[in-house]
Write a protein that holds these residues in place. Sequence first.
Motif, PDB file in Angstrom:
ATOM      1  N   ALA A  27     -19.881  15.016  15.049  1.00 11.76           N
ATOM      2  CA  ALA A  27     -19.828  16.441  14.746  1.00 11.76           C
ATOM      3  C   ALA A  27     -20.658  17.281  15.717  1.00 11.76           C
ATOM      4  CB  ALA A  27     -20.285  16.692  13.318  1.00 11.76           C
ATOM      5  N   ARG A  28     -21.877  16.797  16.055  1.00 12.98           N
ATOM      6  CA  ARG A  28     -22.779  17.625  16.860  1.00 12.98           C
ATOM      7  C   ARG A  28     -23.007  17.077  18.262  1.00 12.98           C
ATOM      8  NH1 ARG A  28     -25.350  20.143  12.161  1.00 12.98           N
ATOM      9  NH2 ARG A  28     -25.804  18.564  10.592  1.00 12.98           N
ATOM     10  N   ARG A 108     -13.358  11.974  17.681  1.00  7.43           N
ATOM     11  CA  ARG A 108     -14.303  12.906  18.296  1.00  7.43           C
ATOM     12  C   ARG A 108     -15.415  12.163  19.024  1.00  7.43           C
ATOM     13  NH1 ARG A 108     -12.720  17.043  14.144  1.00  7.43           N
ATOM     14  NH2 ARG A 108     -13.454  15.753  12.431  1.00  7.43           N
ATOM     15  N   PHE A 111     -14.092  10.661  22.288  1.00  5.78           N
ATOM     16  CA  PHE A 111     -13.878  11.680  23.297  1.00  5.78           C
ATOM     17  C   PHE A 111     -15.203  12.188  23.864  1.00  5.78           C
ATOM     18  CE2 PHE A 111     -11.921  14.960  25.635  1.00  5.78           C
ATOM     19  CZ  PHE A 111     -10.590  14.620  25.726  1.00  5.78           C
ATOM     20  N   ARG A 112     -16.184  12.350  22.990  1.00  5.77           N
ATOM     21  CA  ARG A 112     -17.503  12.780  23.454  1.00  5.77           C
ATOM     22  C   ARG A 112     -18.089  11.772  24.437  1.00  5.77           C
ATOM     23  NH1 ARG A 112     -20.099  16.974  21.199  1.00  5.77           N
ATOM     24  NH2 ARG A 112     -19.469  17.774  19.161  1.00  5.77           N
ATOM     25  N   MET A 114     -16.470   9.870  26.472  1.00  3.67           N
ATOM     26  CA  MET A 114     -15.794  10.026  27.768  1.00  3.67           C
ATOM     27  C   MET A 114     -16.390  11.184  28.553  1.00  3.67           C
ATOM     28  SD  MET A 114     -11.782   9.111  27.344  1.00  3.67           S
ATOM     29  CE  MET A 114     -11.230   9.494  25.687  1.00  3.67           C
ATOM     30  N   LEU A 115     -16.802  12.240  27.835  1.00  6.33           N
ATOM     31  CA  LEU A 115     -17.391  13.397  28.511  1.00  6.33           C
ATOM     32  C   LEU A 115     -18.858  13.160  28.866  1.00  6.33           C
ATOM     33  CD1 LEU A 115     -15.913  16.277  26.291  1.00  6.33           C
ATOM     34  CD2 LEU A 115     -15.262  15.726  28.640  1.00  6.33           C
ATOM     35  N   ASP A 116     -19.614  12.548  27.944  1.00  7.62           N
ATOM     36  CA  ASP A 116     -21.059  12.412  28.123  1.00  7.62           C
ATOM     37  C   ASP A 116     -21.450  11.252  29.036  1.00  7.62           C
ATOM     38  OD1 ASP A 116     -21.398  14.540  26.453  1.00  7.62           O
ATOM     39  OD2 ASP A 116     -22.049  13.376  24.712  1.00  7.62           O
ATOM     40  N   HIS A 164      -4.761   9.321  25.233  1.00  6.91           N
ATOM     41  CA  HIS A 164      -5.420  10.628  25.234  1.00  6.91           C
ATOM     42  C   HIS A 164      -4.770  11.599  24.254  1.00  6.91           C
ATOM     43  CE1 HIS A 164      -5.310  14.862  26.799  1.00  6.91           C
ATOM     44  NE2 HIS A 164      -6.516  14.727  26.337  1.00  6.91           N
ATOM     45  N   GLY A 168      -7.611  12.527  21.773  1.00  7.37           N
ATOM     46  CA  GLY A 168      -7.999  13.913  21.993  1.00  7.37           C
ATOM     47  C   GLY A 168      -7.347  14.850  20.995  1.00  7.37           C
ATOM     48  N   GLY A 169      -6.073  14.606  20.702  1.00  9.23           N
ATOM     49  CA  GLY A 169      -5.342  15.468  19.779  1.00  9.23           C
ATOM     50  C   GLY A 169      -5.963  15.471  18.394  1.00  9.23           C
ATOM     51  N   ALA A 171      -8.977  14.662  17.720  1.00  8.71           N
ATOM     52  CA  ALA A 171     -10.326  15.230  17.852  1.00  8.71           C
ATOM     53  C   ALA A 171     -10.321  16.752  17.717  1.00  8.71           C
ATOM     54  CB  ALA A 171     -10.947  14.819  19.187  1.00  8.71           C
ATOM     55  N   VAL A 172      -9.288  17.410  18.223  1.00  9.48           N
ATOM     56  CA  VAL A 172      -9.249  18.876  18.165  1.00  9.48           C
ATOM     57  C   VAL A 172      -8.244  19.391  17.140  1.00  9.48           C
ATOM     58  CG1 VAL A 172     -10.003  19.123  20.559  1.00  9.48           C
ATOM     59  CG2 VAL A 172      -7.548  19.073  20.028  1.00  9.48           C
ATOM     60  N   GLU A 174      -8.324  19.904  13.976  1.00  7.08           N
ATOM     61  CA  GLU A 174      -8.839  20.909  13.047  1.00  7.08           C
ATOM     62  C   GLU A 174      -8.766  22.308  13.663  1.00  7.08           C
ATOM     63  OE1 GLU A 174     -12.994  20.414  12.084  1.00  7.08           O
ATOM     64  OE2 GLU A 174     -12.992  22.415  11.188  1.00  7.08           O
TER      65      GLU A 174
ATOM     66  N   PHE B 111     -13.215  21.961  26.332  1.00  2.40           N
ATOM     67  CA  PHE B 111     -13.058  20.897  25.344  1.00  2.40           C
ATOM     68  C   PHE B 111     -14.351  20.673  24.551  1.00  2.40           C
ATOM     69  CE2 PHE B 111     -11.471  17.226  23.317  1.00  2.40           C
ATOM     70  CZ  PHE B 111     -10.108  17.293  23.457  1.00  2.40           C
ATOM     71  N   ARG B 112     -15.467  20.734  25.253  1.00  2.16           N
ATOM     72  CA  ARG B 112     -16.750  20.599  24.551  1.00  2.16           C
ATOM     73  C   ARG B 112     -16.934  21.695  23.505  1.00  2.16           C
ATOM     74  NH1 ARG B 112     -20.509  17.054  26.285  1.00  2.16           N
ATOM     75  NH2 ARG B 112     -20.408  16.225  28.400  1.00  2.16           N
ATOM     76  N   LEU B 115     -15.216  20.892  20.362  1.00  2.00           N
ATOM     77  CA  LEU B 115     -15.918  19.874  19.579  1.00  2.00           C
ATOM     78  C   LEU B 115     -17.218  20.421  18.989  1.00  2.00           C
ATOM     79  CD1 LEU B 115     -15.472  16.794  21.966  1.00  2.00           C
ATOM     80  CD2 LEU B 115     -14.343  17.135  19.764  1.00  2.00           C
ATOM     81  N   HIS B 164      -3.440  21.218  25.056  1.00  2.00           N
ATOM     82  CA  HIS B 164      -4.348  20.086  24.915  1.00  2.00           C
ATOM     83  C   HIS B 164      -4.090  19.020  25.974  1.00  2.00           C
ATOM     84  CE1 HIS B 164      -4.884  15.900  23.321  1.00  2.00           C
ATOM     85  NE2 HIS B 164      -6.095  16.303  23.557  1.00  2.00           N
ATOM     86  N   MET B 176      -9.879   8.162  33.274  1.00  2.00           N
ATOM     87  CA  MET B 176      -8.571   7.494  33.276  1.00  2.00           C
ATOM     88  C   MET B 176      -8.189   6.986  34.661  1.00  2.00           C
ATOM     89  SD  MET B 176      -7.765   7.598  30.130  1.00  2.00           S
ATOM     90  CE  MET B 176      -7.432   8.492  28.607  1.00  2.00           C
TER      91      MET B 176
END
Lengths: 203, 203
Positions: A27-28, A108, A111-112, A114-116, A164, A168-169, A171-172, A174, B111-112, B115, B164, B176
Motif C-alpha cells: 500500500a505505501r 502491487r 510492481f513496486r 520492479m520500480l524500486d 505485465h 500491472g493491471g 495493481a492499478v 482500483e 505509475f508510482r 500506487l 496502462h 523486461m
Amino acid sequence: MPVARAESDAPDVRTRILGAATRLFAARGFDATSLSEIADAVGIRKPSLLYHFPSKDDLLSGVLDALLSHWNDLLPRLLSAATSGYEQFDRVTVELVAFFVTDPDRARLLFREMLDRPEEMKARLLSYFRPWVRLLADSIAKGQEQGRVRPDVDAEAYVLHVIHLVVGGIAVREVMDVLLDGDRFVNEMLRLARASLFLSPAR
Amino acid sequence: MPVARAESDAPDVRTRILGAATRLFAARGFDATSLSEIADAVGIRKPSLLYHFPSKDDLLSGVLDALLSHWNDLLPRLLSAATSGYEQFDRVTVELVAFFVTDPDRARLLFREMLDRPEEMKARLLSYFRPWVRLLADSIAKGQEQGRVRPDVDAEAYVLHVIHLVVGGIAVREVMDVLLDGDRFVNEMLRLARASLFLSPAR
DNA sequence: CCTACCGATCGGTAGG
DNA sequence: CCTACCGATCGGTAGG
C-alpha cells in the motif's frame, strides 16, 4: 486423544508479521512503511518484530520469498495439467488473473519491486522466470505452426506483456475502476490478451 | 546590441530542480528521496531548495503539474490533427509511446503516483482525463459501426488498458528487456494494442 | 516478548 | 543563496 503438538498451531506470529508487512509494503511502499507500523498491525513491539526478522531487509526478503514460492508450487501443476499446446497459455493467463484478483496486494508489491529494485528483479527474471517464459513461448510457437495463433506474435515478448498486463493491471485496477463499473476492466484485460494472440475464428 | 533581459535566461534554477526531482522521484520514489539528494543533484543546499518550493509536497505538485501540462498541450493538437475516425486512436497510441519512450522517468513517476496516492489519481482521472477517454472511446465506437473495429471491444475499458499498457510497460521496460533484444518489447506492445482493436484484414 | 535507549537522518525554520 | 540548528522519526541494539 488429542494429537501431540510441539509449540505452534494457530496463525503463527511469523505468518501474521509477513501478512501485515505484505499489506503495508504494497500500500505505501517499503521505504514509507516503518517497522513500528507493522508491529502495531500485528499487536507487538518493534524489538519483538526484530527478533523474528533481524532487519527490515530480511523482512522484505521473507515477504517476497513467500509470494514467489506460492508460484513455485502453482505453476508446474498448471503446466502439467494443461494437455494441449497453445491452450496451455490461455489457462495460465486465466489462473494468473485469478491469483492476483484474489489478492491485489501481491500485484502491487511485485510492481513496486520492479520500480524500486530493478537489478534484483532482473536477476530474478533471469534465474527464476526465464525457463517458464521459454516454455510458454514454445507452446505459442506450436500454436503458430498449427495456424491457430497469429503469425506476427513475438512469442517471448507477448508472454512478458501478458505478465505485465495482469500484474500491472490488477495493481492499478482500483484507480481505473473509477471510470468503469463492475468487472469491465478485468474482462477487457482477458479479451485483449486473447484477441492479440489467437486468429479470428471466421470473418 | 544585446537584448535586454530581466534576471533569468539560462536553464532556470527552478527548472533544474524540477528535472532533478522528477528523475529521483521516478527512480527511488517520493518517500525514499530526500530533499538533500535533490539539492545535491542541482548543486545547491537544502534550505535554498526550500526557498523555491516551500515544502516537499509543493515540489511534488510542481513535478506532476509540469508532467500533466505537457499533455494538456499535446493531446488537443493530436486529436484535432487526426482527421479520420478510428485512426485517431492509433495515432494517439503511437504518440503516447513516443512520449514515454523518450523519457521513461515520466512513466515511472505516473505509475508510482497511482500506487502511492490512488485517491488523488482517481480525482485526476475523473476531472482531467475522463473527457479524453470519452472522446477516444467515441472514435472507437465509430470504427465499430464502420465494421473496421472488433465488435467485442469495450471501448472505454480498452482505452484505459492502452494507457496502462504504455505507461506501465515503459515503466518496467528496462527490467523486461533483460530477456529481449532491441525494440522487441515496444514493438510487441504496439502490435498487441492494434491486434486487439482492429479486425484482421483478411484470413 | 518487553522497556529503554542509541546515532543517523529526515523535513523544515531562524536569521542573515 | 548560505550556515546553524530544531524536534520527530527512523532502523536497530542492550539487556533482561
